[in-house]
Design an enzyme around this catalytic site. Structure first.
Site, PDB file in Angstrom:
ATOM      1  N   ARG A  61      -2.439  -6.614  -8.317  1.00  0.00           N
ATOM      2  CA  ARG A  61      -1.254  -7.422  -8.040  1.00  0.00           C
ATOM      3  C   ARG A  61      -1.029  -8.487  -9.107  1.00  0.00           C
ATOM      4  O   ARG A  61       0.089  -8.796  -9.461  1.00  0.00           O
ATOM      5  CB  ARG A  61      -1.382  -8.087  -6.673  1.00  0.00           C
ATOM      6  CG  ARG A  61      -1.321  -7.095  -5.534  1.00  0.00           C
ATOM      7  CD  ARG A  61      -1.793  -7.692  -4.247  1.00  0.00           C
ATOM      8  NE  ARG A  61      -3.194  -8.051  -4.336  1.00  0.00           N
ATOM      9  CZ  ARG A  61      -3.870  -8.698  -3.421  1.00  0.00           C
ATOM     10  NH1 ARG A  61      -3.270  -9.088  -2.330  1.00  0.00           N
ATOM     11  NH2 ARG A  61      -5.148  -8.968  -3.593  1.00  0.00           N
ATOM     12  N   LYS A  86     -15.291  -7.774   5.316  1.00  0.00           N
ATOM     13  CA  LYS A  86     -14.062  -8.006   6.073  1.00  0.00           C
ATOM     14  C   LYS A  86     -14.201  -7.611   7.538  1.00  0.00           C
ATOM     15  O   LYS A  86     -14.711  -6.544   7.843  1.00  0.00           O
ATOM     16  CB  LYS A  86     -12.900  -7.221   5.444  1.00  0.00           C
ATOM     17  CG  LYS A  86     -12.493  -7.778   4.098  1.00  0.00           C
ATOM     18  CD  LYS A  86     -11.303  -7.050   3.536  1.00  0.00           C
ATOM     19  CE  LYS A  86     -10.953  -7.625   2.169  1.00  0.00           C
ATOM     20  NZ  LYS A  86      -9.932  -6.821   1.488  1.00  0.00           N
ATOM     21  N   HIS A  92       0.841  -1.207   0.000  1.00  0.00           N
ATOM     22  CA  HIS A  92       0.000   0.000   0.000  1.00  0.00           C
ATOM     23  C   HIS A  92       0.876   1.257   0.000  1.00  0.00           C
ATOM     24  O   HIS A  92       0.582   2.229  -0.693  1.00  0.00           O
ATOM     25  CB  HIS A  92      -0.915   0.027   1.240  1.00  0.00           C
ATOM     26  CG  HIS A  92      -1.960  -1.043   1.259  1.00  0.00           C
ATOM     27  ND1 HIS A  92      -2.165  -1.857   2.341  1.00  0.00           N
ATOM     28  CD2 HIS A  92      -2.864  -1.434   0.333  1.00  0.00           C
ATOM     29  CE1 HIS A  92      -3.151  -2.698   2.089  1.00  0.00           C
ATOM     30  NE2 HIS A  92      -3.596  -2.466   0.870  1.00  0.00           N
ATOM     31  N   SER A 102      -3.279  -7.901   3.075  1.00  0.00           N
ATOM     32  CA  SER A 102      -3.558  -7.591   4.479  1.00  0.00           C
ATOM     33  C   SER A 102      -4.096  -8.821   5.205  1.00  0.00           C
ATOM     34  O   SER A 102      -3.779  -9.046   6.378  1.00  0.00           O
ATOM     35  CB  SER A 102      -4.568  -6.452   4.570  1.00  0.00           C
ATOM     36  OG  SER A 102      -4.047  -5.294   3.972  1.00  0.00           O
TER      37      SER A 102
END
Ligand code: COA
Length: 164
Positions: free
Chosen positions: A91, A40, A16, A129
């Site tokens: 990614r 989440k 990040h 994360s």
């Protein structure tokens, strides 16, 4: 142009931080938004995440970047702060279909926002994360995943971590 880079940032990672630095060079102003992904479960409070992201920005000396928390539609945030574009990191190919759906939704919501995608640097393509959270829950934290102040905040939240 002013851009918004939103995410859960739970916790913020070196991936990040790299995105924030790179996006800050592309836009006149960048707003980093600690937003809510209802799917989440949080480990760090939104206030803690905002503080950690501010620390990253100050350490990198980024004068055109600010951080805010937002608990609503991102399109509404962007409209209220006059952001003309969203930034997201990709990614790998696995991220693409998820990101395309989100980008399409943000195009059809009233603010009609476009999303600019930046490719992650190779060293961060396997970093996430949730992987950090899983390892932390088991008492470990390999170096090279999160900035040092984030590691300290994770220890405050979860107890001592074996940094290997
Ligand atoms: N380096 C390392 N990791 C990266 C990365 C990079 N460059 N880019 C993305 N990631 C990882 C994150 O760590 C995260 O990992 P995780 O899934 O294991 O937690 C994952 O990729 C993407 O998460 P994040 O960027 O935090 O976004 P998100 O998918 O959790 O949430 C929001 C996206 C918060 C922006 C979105 O839910 C949102 O806009 N919410 C507000 C409500 C709204 O407007 N909803 C409608 C949108 S369609």
């Amino acid at each position: 142009m002013k851009a918004a880079y939103a995410g859960s940032f739970d916790p913020p990672t070196l991936g990040h931080a790299d995105m924030i630095v790179r996006a800050s060079r592309l836009f006149t102003d960048l707003l980093v938004v600690v937003a809510t992904n209802g799917a989440k479960k949080g480990m760090l409070s939104p206030e803690t995440r905002v503080g950690l992201l501010k620390g990253i920005i100050s350490q990198e000396g980024l004068a055109n970047v600010e951080v805010e928390a937002w608990d609503g539609l991102l399109a509404d945030f962007a409209r209220s702060r006059e952001c003309g574009v969203l930034v997201r990191g990709i990614r790998s190919g696995d991220d693409l279909s998820y990101e395309r759906t989100m980008a399409s939704m943000n195009r059809i919501l009233p603010a009609a926002l476009d999303t600019v995608f930046l490719l992650s640097r190779p060293e961060y393509v396997d970093l996430s994360s949730s992987a950090v959270r899983q390892i932390v829950e088991l008492g470990r934290l390999p170096r090279g995943l999160v900035p040092e102040p984030v590691a300290k905040a994770l220890e405050m939240a979860c107890g001592p971590l074996l940094q290997i």
